[in-house]
Design an enzyme around this catalytic site. Sequence first.
Site, short mmCIF file in Angstrom:
data_model
loop_
_atom_site.label_atom_id
_atom_site.label_comp_id
_atom_site.label_asym_id
_atom_site.label_seq_id
_atom_site.Cartn_x
_atom_site.Cartn_y
_atom_site.Cartn_z
N GLU A 88 0.85 -1.22 0.00
CA GLU A 88 0.00 0.00 0.00
C GLU A 88 0.87 1.26 0.00
O GLU A 88 0.54 2.27 0.61
CB GLU A 88 -0.95 0.02 1.22
CG GLU A 88 -1.82 -1.21 1.37
CD GLU A 88 -3.06 -1.21 0.51
OE1 GLU A 88 -3.35 -0.20 -0.14
OE2 GLU A 88 -3.73 -2.27 0.46
C1 LIG Z 1 3.33 -9.82 0.00
C2 LIG Z 1 3.10 -8.73 -0.97
C3 LIG Z 1 1.83 -8.52 -1.51
C4 LIG Z 1 1.63 -7.52 -2.46
N1 LIG Z 1 0.40 -7.39 -3.03
C5 LIG Z 1 0.27 -6.57 -4.12
C6 LIG Z 1 -0.96 -6.58 -4.88
O1 LIG Z 1 -1.92 -7.27 -4.56
N2 LIG Z 1 -1.02 -5.81 -5.99
C7 LIG Z 1 0.03 -5.01 -6.40
O2 LIG Z 1 -0.09 -4.34 -7.39
N3 LIG Z 1 1.19 -4.97 -5.68
C8 LIG Z 1 1.33 -5.74 -4.56
N4 LIG Z 1 2.51 -5.74 -3.85
C9 LIG Z 1 3.60 -4.88 -4.29
C10 LIG Z 1 3.89 -3.75 -3.33
O3 LIG Z 1 2.90 -2.79 -3.40
C11 LIG Z 1 5.29 -3.23 -3.69
O4 LIG Z 1 6.21 -4.23 -3.24
C12 LIG Z 1 5.59 -1.90 -3.05
O5 LIG Z 1 4.81 -0.89 -3.63
C13 LIG Z 1 7.07 -1.53 -3.21
O6 LIG Z 1 7.51 -1.69 -4.51
P1 LIG Z 1 8.85 -2.53 -4.79
O7 LIG Z 1 8.71 -3.83 -4.11
O8 LIG Z 1 9.08 -2.55 -6.24
O9 LIG Z 1 9.98 -1.73 -4.06
P2 LIG Z 1 10.79 -0.49 -4.65
O10 LIG Z 1 9.85 0.51 -5.22
O11 LIG Z 1 11.89 -0.99 -5.52
O12 LIG Z 1 11.40 0.11 -3.31
C14 LIG Z 1 12.57 -0.40 -2.68
C15 LIG Z 1 12.97 0.55 -1.57
O13 LIG Z 1 13.27 1.85 -2.15
C16 LIG Z 1 12.45 2.84 -1.57
N5 LIG Z 1 12.08 3.81 -2.60
C17 LIG Z 1 11.54 3.58 -3.81
N6 LIG Z 1 11.33 4.74 -4.45
C18 LIG Z 1 11.73 5.72 -3.63
C19 LIG Z 1 11.77 7.14 -3.72
N7 LIG Z 1 11.29 7.81 -4.76
N8 LIG Z 1 12.28 7.82 -2.69
C20 LIG Z 1 12.72 7.18 -1.59
N9 LIG Z 1 12.71 5.85 -1.43
C21 LIG Z 1 12.22 5.12 -2.45
C22 LIG Z 1 11.23 2.11 -1.02
O14 LIG Z 1 10.62 2.82 0.03
C23 LIG Z 1 11.87 0.80 -0.56
O15 LIG Z 1 12.40 0.96 0.72
C24 LIG Z 1 2.71 -6.69 -2.85
C25 LIG Z 1 3.98 -6.88 -2.28
C26 LIG Z 1 4.18 -7.89 -1.38
C27 LIG Z 1 5.56 -8.10 -0.85
#
Ligand SMILES: Cc1cc2nc3c(=O)[nH]c(=O)nc-3n(C[C@H](O)[C@H](O)[C@H](O)COP(=O)(O)OP(=O)(O)OC[C@H]3O[C@@H](n4cnc5c(N)ncnc54)[C@H](O)[C@@H]3O)c2cc1C
Length: 603
Positions: free
Chosen positions: A410
């Site tokens: 979220e």
């Molecule tokens: C168990 C699970 C269930 C999920 N369910 C869903 C679902 O039903 N539908 C769906 O669409 N998604 C889902 N997700 C995805 C989830 O919403 C994303 O994992 C989340 O939004 C983070 O994206 P990412 O994993 O690509 O991390 P990244 O975006 O790569 O982030 C990695 C790190 O970098 C930081 N970061 C990234 N950008 C910035 C910035 N601009 N400034 C500062 N820090 C930054 C983040 O805070 C984090 O600490 C799920 C994830 C998990 C693990």
Amino acid sequence: MSTQTIEKDLLRGGQFLVKETKCEDVFTLEDLSEEQKMMRDSTKEFVDRELWSHWERFESKDYAYTEETMRHAGELGLLGIAVPEAYGGLGMGFVSTMLVCDYISGATGSFSTAFGAHTGIGTMPIILYGNEEQKKKYVPKLATGEWFGAYCLTEPGAGSDANSGKTKAVLSEDGKFYAITGQKMWISNAGFCNMFIVFARIEDDKNITGFIVENDPENGITMGDEEKKLGIHSSSTRQVFFNETKVPVENMLSERGNGFKIAMNALNVGRIKLAAACLEAQRRVITEAVKYANERLQFKTPIINFGAIKSKVATMATNAYAGESACYRAAKNIEDRITLRVAQGNPHQEAELKGVEEYAIECSILKVAVSEDCQSTTDEGIQIFGGMGFSADTPMESAWRDSRIARIYEGTNEINRMLAVGMLVKKAMKGHVDLLGPATQVGEELMGIPSFDVPDFSELFSEEKDLLARLKKVFLMVAGSAVQKFGPELEKHQQLLMAASDILIEVYMAESTLLRTEKNAKRFGEEAQEAQIAMSKLYLYNAVDIIIQKGKEAIVSFAEGDEQRMMLMGLKRFTKYTNQPNVVALRTLIADKVAADQGYTFD
Ligand SMILES: Cc1cc2nc3c(=O)[nH]c(=O)nc-3n(C[C@H](O)[C@H](O)[C@H](O)COP(=O)(O)OP(=O)(O)OC[C@H]3O[C@@H](n4cnc5c(N)ncnc54)[C@H](O)[C@@H]3O)c2cc1C
């Protein structure tokens, strides 16, 4: 009362910072109607019967059991609480939907994720943005659990940067359907859902577009294996691949290019509900931990008698109480805003959308604060259980693992921290919240000579409220100067934004806690609220420490020389506690009450 009068009295999102709220104007858990209490109790019964007593099944990756219990929840009407009656739901108000989300989520993160993904991001986009045909076709099935929904936004290369997805939607030559091709990952409920909300890009559009896509393996949809995860073991999470999946044009949600807006607005609701979903987990962990501490003997005494353990129990209870106070305060603000918009003639769909959007700042604040409290509470839960806490045979271990995800999905807590301050600054620019006037006043106050009068602090919370008003000035001082200094470049100063956000979060949480207790002390008496008064004071005391640290960090990051000295003096003045509370005594009082009650009983 006319709608104008109500509107005048209703605080806008973010305005808590610059307008005083009277305790009579906040909604608290103690204000639940009889109907809401019944809803809460039947939700608890369902959880005890079908989830809590089977938590091992959730730990052993029994995905089928998650699906089965979701279906039972549907039969009991628990999946349709937020769905309007016209589409087969119960059409209950926002507070009731929060209540169900809260109390259904405490036993296992696996179920609460399945529940949240289905009722929230899997269903809400259609309720909020669907046209009449789409709503009639899909929502009744989703409301009863005949169908389950999932939400496909994230891709391997598009996580926090959600609008950067590569999934494509190509219109067919006859203009009858779109062919969707792309890879989505981390999709909750993918393993058993009947329908996806999918975001894809049409041609080279700047923004993505939302589609309703039925789950049909014959239509180019394949899945990855279940992800091996740290926690929420029985929540189905898979990659979903779309290969030329044909989607009728009438399944486009809202308009072309509106997908990013849909995704973000669905997340606003998701964030406050996720905060609610972290509350019951805290209550249950506290109750289990205190029962254990009451019974576990070491050095010939129950470990609850040790100050080190009491301190943990008191902090855990205080954070849960603060989370409840803030969540339900914001939930009622949202509900009132929706009611007001409906009274002003807005269609329900639009009223709901705008009502939640108004409090997007509070939704982000709550998501961050309550998910982090949930994690620290489960961590201390393990500590209280000692070695047994590390064992997978006790529910502490899974609670700790399950709670970890709440800081990631979220919108990560980093993104939400930056959003909270960013949205507030935008609101100020648009003139929706007057930050400039109060920030200028704070600047003038800094130049003036401070008053050395000691006010009369004899009335309950008079000093705390005075202090809280000054803590708001810390935020205005820091954020006001930072905006002046960096202008639109502020978003590049992330460490500063994070510090400002922490100040904002602490102010909102501390104020909500104080107002709830003040309201209850007035109607139930101070004696009956002794522990709650102690929790409110303890929360504020801790908040002041955080605000001093974060304020200092922010100030020295951008102010120098005389300006820095003046702001640091302001920080000292604004965070001054004349009569420091005895926090050891407060913690002891709170822990003794929780121990005597054999659990968390403040809800
Ligand atoms: C168990 C699970 C269930 C999920 N369910 C869903 C679902 O039903 N539908 C769906 O669409 N998604 C889902 N997700 C995805 C989830 O919403 C994303 O994992 C989340 O939004 C983070 O994206 P990412 O994993 O690509 O991390 P990244 O975006 O790569 O982030 C990695 C790190 O970098 C930081 N970061 C990234 N950008 C910035 C910035 N601009 N400034 C500062 N820090 C930054 C983040 O805070 C984090 O600490 C799920 C994830 C998990 C693990």
